[in-house]
Design an enzyme around this catalytic site. Structure first.
Site, short mmCIF file in Angstrom:
data_model
loop_
_atom_site.label_atom_id
_atom_site.label_comp_id
_atom_site.label_asym_id
_atom_site.label_seq_id
_atom_site.Cartn_x
_atom_site.Cartn_y
_atom_site.Cartn_z
CG HIS A 54 -0.92 19.93 77.11
ND1 HIS A 54 -2.04 19.69 76.35
CD2 HIS A 54 -0.12 18.84 76.92
CE1 HIS A 54 -1.93 18.51 75.75
NE2 HIS A 54 -0.79 17.98 76.08
CB THR B 88 -10.18 15.47 75.78
OG1 THR B 88 -9.09 15.21 74.88
CG2 THR B 88 -10.55 14.19 76.52
CG ASP C 204 -8.53 26.72 81.73
OD1 ASP C 204 -8.25 26.07 82.76
OD2 ASP C 204 -9.44 26.37 80.95
CB CYS D 235 13.37 35.40 82.28
SG CYS D 235 14.81 35.89 81.32
P1 CNA Z 1 -10.07 19.78 71.57
O1 CNA Z 1 -9.30 18.99 70.59
O2 CNA Z 1 -10.46 21.16 71.18
O3 CNA Z 1 -11.37 18.95 71.94
C1 CNA Z 1 -12.37 19.43 72.78
C2 CNA Z 1 -13.46 18.39 72.82
O4 CNA Z 1 -14.38 18.75 73.81
C3 CNA Z 1 -14.22 18.23 71.50
O5 CNA Z 1 -14.24 16.87 71.17
C4 CNA Z 1 -15.63 18.76 71.83
O6 CNA Z 1 -16.63 18.00 71.20
C5 CNA Z 1 -15.71 18.57 73.31
N1 CNA Z 1 -16.53 19.56 74.00
C6 CNA Z 1 -16.51 20.91 73.85
N2 CNA Z 1 -17.33 21.51 74.72
C7 CNA Z 1 -17.91 20.51 75.43
C8 CNA Z 1 -18.87 20.49 76.48
N3 CNA Z 1 -19.38 21.61 76.98
N4 CNA Z 1 -19.26 19.28 76.97
C9 CNA Z 1 -18.75 18.13 76.46
N5 CNA Z 1 -17.84 18.10 75.47
C10 CNA Z 1 -17.41 19.27 74.97
O7 CNA Z 1 -9.30 19.90 72.96
P2 CNA Z 1 -8.39 18.82 73.70
O8 CNA Z 1 -8.31 19.26 75.11
O9 CNA Z 1 -8.78 17.45 73.38
O10 CNA Z 1 -7.00 19.08 72.97
C11 CNA Z 1 -5.90 19.29 73.68
C12 CNA Z 1 -5.32 20.71 73.53
C13 CNA Z 1 -6.33 21.82 73.56
C14 CNA Z 1 -4.47 20.95 74.72
O11 CNA Z 1 -3.16 21.14 74.29
C15 CNA Z 1 -4.98 22.22 75.40
O12 CNA Z 1 -3.94 22.95 75.94
C16 CNA Z 1 -5.67 22.94 74.33
N6 CNA Z 1 -6.67 23.96 74.73
C17 CNA Z 1 -6.86 24.30 76.03
C18 CNA Z 1 -7.79 25.24 76.37
C19 CNA Z 1 -7.96 25.60 77.83
O13 CNA Z 1 -7.02 25.54 78.59
N7 CNA Z 1 -9.19 25.93 78.24
C20 CNA Z 1 -8.55 25.86 75.39
C21 CNA Z 1 -8.32 25.52 74.04
C22 CNA Z 1 -7.38 24.55 73.74
#
Ligand code: CNA
Length: 237
Positions: free
Chosen positions: A120, A189, A105, A128
């Site tokens: 990522h 994560t 993001d 392109c």
């Molecule tokens: P995930 O698997 O969705 O895990 C997110 C983790 O964060 C979970 O375990 C939640 O419990 C925890 N969590 C959520 N909010 C909070 C908070 N406020 N405080 C503490 N803990 C919190 O996401 P990962 O990043 O582990 O997985 C990797 C993927 C998600 C990557 O390929 C990213 O590109 C992808 N992703 C990115 C975005 C972004 O860029 N903002 C959004 C959604 C997914």
């Protein structure tokens, strides 16, 4: 909270911290993560998000890919939150050596952090597939249908889709920073995505700190675990 005091002490005494983060870092900016209860994986789509965000799907169902991508991955209107800003502050004070992120993001850079290793990729960069001309995110998100280059080629976001390899140079640098770090903060994560989750194995420093609202499979390996929202922790630092 006793753990926050410990975290403060560790940060105070270290000038070699690396932050390894995921989607949970940006949920408090309003961007949903993948695996939380409110995350994208718990919403209903025609196809599973893992499938839509795969290389094969992009090639074969480009129109459907872009429909999902434009609706769900458009983070242009979101702003950094307290966690992003505090990390910038730690970098400016010479304490934080790098942010290694799975996020796409661009919010760490928007908050002013300089050393950001994007495992990522980023929605902010788009190319392109034929002539490699660069396009910014607003061009892609505001395009009708499939975004196309002036040469007629299809534009692809510089985001690592499932089935695609990570960028070798970014991974190499992330490993180096993690190997050299004294403190590794792993936060927001689920550590379910490989090979990114494997990088924390390279850490050989003093304190492995894990911050997540929920329990993760890696909790037992950490020296300090905080089950709390990142905003609540970082506002104290
Ligand atoms: P995930 O698997 O969705 O895990 C997110 C983790 O964060 C979970 O375990 C939640 O419990 C925890 N969590 C959520 N909010 C909070 C908070 N406020 N405080 C503490 N803990 C919190 O996401 P990962 O990043 O582990 O997985 C990797 C993927 C998600 C990557 O390929 C990213 O590109 C992808 N992703 C990115 C975005 C972004 O860029 N903002 C959004 C959604 C997914």
């Amino acid at each position: 909270m006793e753990e926050i005091e410990k975290l403060k002490e560790i940060i105070k005494n270290s000038n070699n911290i690396v932050f390894f983060g995921g989607a949970g870092v940006s949920t408090e900016s309003g961007i949903p993560d993948f695996r939380s209860q409110d995350g994208l994986y718990n919403q209903k789509y025609k196809y599973a998000p893992e499938k839509i965000l795969s290389h094969t799907f992009f090639r074969k169902n480009t129109k459907d890919f872009y429909e999902f991508y434009k609706e769900k991955m458009n983070c242009l209107s979101f702003n950094p939150n307290i966690t992003h800003y505090k990390l910038t502050e730690l970098e400016n004070r010479g304490k934080l050596k790098a942010v290694v992120t799975q996020n796409i993001d661009g919010l760490h850079q928007k908050a002013g952090t300089k050393k950001v290793l994007e495992l990522h990729g980023s929605v902010l960069r788009n190319y392109c597939m034929d002539c490699h001309k660069f396009y910014d995110a607003s061009f892609v998100f505001n395009s009708e249908d499939i975004p196309k280059c002036s040469c007629g080629g299809i534009i692809k976001p510089d985001v690592v889709l499932y089935e695609e390899p990570l960028d070798g140079r970014t991974v190499k640098e992330a490993i180096e920073k993690i190997k050299e770090a004294e403190v590794l903060i792993v936060a927001g994560t689920s550590l379910k995505v490989s090979p990114a989750n494997g990088l924390i194995r390279y850490f050989n420093g003093k304190y492995l700190i894990l911050i997540n609202k929920e329990i993760t499979d890696f909790d037992t390996q950490a020296d300090l675990v905080l089950h709390e929202s990142l905003g609540n922790i970082f506002k104290e630092l």
